[in-house]
Design a protein around this motif. Structure first.
Motif, short mmCIF file in Angstrom:
data_model
loop_
_atom_site.label_atom_id
_atom_site.label_comp_id
_atom_site.label_asym_id
_atom_site.label_seq_id
_atom_site.Cartn_x
_atom_site.Cartn_y
_atom_site.Cartn_z
N GLY A 23 -81.03 -21.40 3.93
CA GLY A 23 -80.11 -20.65 3.22
C GLY A 23 -80.48 -20.79 1.53
N PHE A 24 -80.13 -19.86 0.86
CA PHE A 24 -80.32 -19.93 -0.61
C PHE A 24 -79.39 -20.90 -1.15
CE2 PHE A 24 -82.75 -16.08 0.57
CZ PHE A 24 -83.66 -16.07 -0.38
N LEU A 68 -97.49 -12.55 -4.24
CA LEU A 68 -98.43 -12.46 -3.28
C LEU A 68 -98.41 -11.09 -2.61
CD1 LEU A 68 -96.98 -15.63 -1.19
CD2 LEU A 68 -99.06 -15.50 -2.65
N GLY A 69 -97.60 -10.30 -3.06
CA GLY A 69 -97.58 -8.78 -2.58
C GLY A 69 -97.45 -8.83 -1.00
N ALA A 70 -96.46 -9.86 -0.62
CA ALA A 70 -95.91 -9.70 0.90
C ALA A 70 -94.45 -10.37 0.85
CB ALA A 70 -96.91 -10.75 1.45
N ARG A 71 -93.56 -9.66 1.81
CA ARG A 71 -92.39 -10.17 2.13
C ARG A 71 -92.47 -11.38 3.01
NH1 ARG A 71 -87.62 -7.68 1.40
NH2 ARG A 71 -85.77 -8.23 2.58
N LEU A 72 -91.82 -12.62 2.33
CA LEU A 72 -91.63 -13.80 3.13
C LEU A 72 -90.25 -14.14 3.97
CD1 LEU A 72 -92.91 -15.83 -0.01
CD2 LEU A 72 -94.44 -15.08 1.95
N LEU A 73 -89.52 -13.31 3.61
CA LEU A 73 -88.13 -13.55 4.18
C LEU A 73 -87.43 -12.53 4.51
CD1 LEU A 73 -86.51 -16.50 1.90
CD2 LEU A 73 -87.43 -16.72 4.30
N ASN A 74 -86.78 -12.33 5.73
CA ASN A 74 -85.93 -11.24 6.21
C ASN A 74 -84.31 -11.70 5.78
OD1 ASN A 74 -87.85 -9.22 7.15
ND2 ASN A 74 -87.91 -10.75 8.70
N ARG A 75 -83.61 -11.08 5.12
CA ARG A 75 -82.43 -11.43 4.62
C ARG A 75 -81.17 -10.46 5.16
NH1 ARG A 75 -86.17 -11.23 0.74
NH2 ARG A 75 -86.58 -12.78 -0.70
N THR A 76 -80.41 -11.33 5.82
CA THR A 76 -78.90 -10.33 6.06
C THR A 76 -77.81 -11.17 5.31
OG1 THR A 76 -78.41 -11.70 8.09
CG2 THR A 76 -80.00 -9.90 7.97
N SER A 77 -76.88 -10.74 5.53
CA SER A 77 -75.49 -11.46 4.86
C SER A 77 -75.08 -12.71 5.48
CB SER A 77 -74.25 -10.49 4.85
OG SER A 77 -74.01 -10.10 6.18
N ARG A 78 -75.59 -12.85 6.74
CA ARG A 78 -75.14 -14.08 7.47
C ARG A 78 -76.40 -15.04 7.86
NH1 ARG A 78 -70.47 -13.07 10.34
NH2 ARG A 78 -71.13 -14.61 11.83
#
Length: 306
Positions: free
Chosen positions: A23-24, A49-59
């Motif tokens: 978590g952040f 990096l030009g890449a998504r590292l994390l998938n984030r949702t509210s939970r």
């Protein structure tokens, strides 16, 4: 001129903390910064990096494939850097202060309690606060400096140093075997009364290794369940059921003939005794002293592995 390389190192550190703390906000607390800064560092790193590292949702958050690959590489690199920094700074400080340690109940009584007086004699300025519980505590949220854990898979969220190796075995008393016979294979356990240890993720499944070394689970029929190893051992000694016990707990009973090792050709996976602490970064002298002390105390083959 801005030091971009230092910013990038900080971004790597922040990203690793987000994953390790899941978590952040927790990463921000651990790094003593704001959640907004953590979010910015991760976003900047993804942009670089030009890449998504994390998938984030509210939970929750989860790693992408690119994020998982980066995290595995960064953990080792940053741990090495932090350990070198900690070693250099810790050398100039004497261990002192209160040290809060969590450990499993049975292992703590049998194998750790005799060590505490020895440690305190060597380090008179360290006060020990020992908490024994089979529950997996949150080191950061509950304020522990160190935990001793018994695990097959290590620790994903924290730094872990292996202290020793033990084994789980299937065992029963001679009275039980005389009255009910012994299982010839793990599949036979469904026809025997067994004791379930409820602190495992699947109490009614016991893990074994096949001929190729791959783990598999065998179902058991549990007539009795408990969340403590000593209670499981007592039920096995009573002759009422078959138990799945670690050799650090059942070793003396096996040597004395009070318990019989059943199905010795069907070995469960080994288990590791670990010293676990939140991070190598800024590791205190008292924690380093205890980890080194325990590693030295358990060096070599311990009695429960002979």
């Amino acid at each position: 001129m801005k030091d971009c390389s230092m910013d990038r190192l900080r971004a790597f550190e922040v990203f690793t903390a987000v994953v390790a703390r899941n978590g952040f906000a927790r990463a921000a607390d651990a790094l003593d910064t704001s959640p907004a800064n953590v979010t910015r560092y991760v976003a900047d790193l993804e942009a670089h990096l030009g890449a998504r590292l994390l998938n984030r949702t509210s939970r929750r958050i989860s790693l992408t494939e690119a994020g998982a690959a980066l995290y595995e590489r960064l953990r080792n690199v940053l741990d090495d850097v932090a350990e070198a920094e900690a070693a250099a700074s810790a050398d100039s400080r004497a261990p002192r202060g209160r040290l809060r340690i969590n450990a499993p109940l049975s292992f703590g009584v049998l194998h750790l309690a005799p060590l505490w007086p020895r440690f305190m004699a060597v380090y008179p300025d360290v006060d020990l606060d020992i908490n024994l519980s089979d529950r997996v505590v949150d080191l950061v949220e509950e304020g522990f400096d160190l935990a001793i854990r018994i695990s097959r898979g290590g620790s994903q969220a924290h730094v872990a140093r292996k202290l020793a190796t033990s084994r789980n075995i299937v065992c029963a008393s001679p009275d039980y075997v005389a009255a009910h016979g012994a299982p010839a294979s793990p599949a036979d356990l469904e026809h025997h009364a067994c004791v379930a240890y409820t602190q495992t993720p699947a109490p009614d499944e016991w893990q074994f290794l096949d001929a190729s070394g791959q783990p598999y689970a065998a179902r058991i029929r549990s007539r009795f369940a408990a969340n403590n190893g000593d209670t499981v051992r007592a039920m096995a000694l009573s002759g009422q059921a078959i138990a799945w016990l670690p050799t650090f707990l059942a070793g003396d009973d096996l040597r004395a003939g009070r318990l019989i090792h059943l199905m010795p050709d069907h070995a469960p996976p080994p288990i590791h005794i670990l010293a676990v602490y939140p991070s190598r970064r800024h590791l205190s002298a008292k924690v380093r002293a205890m980890v080194d002390f325990l590693a030295d105390a358990f060096r070599g083959v311990p009695v429960w592995e002979r």
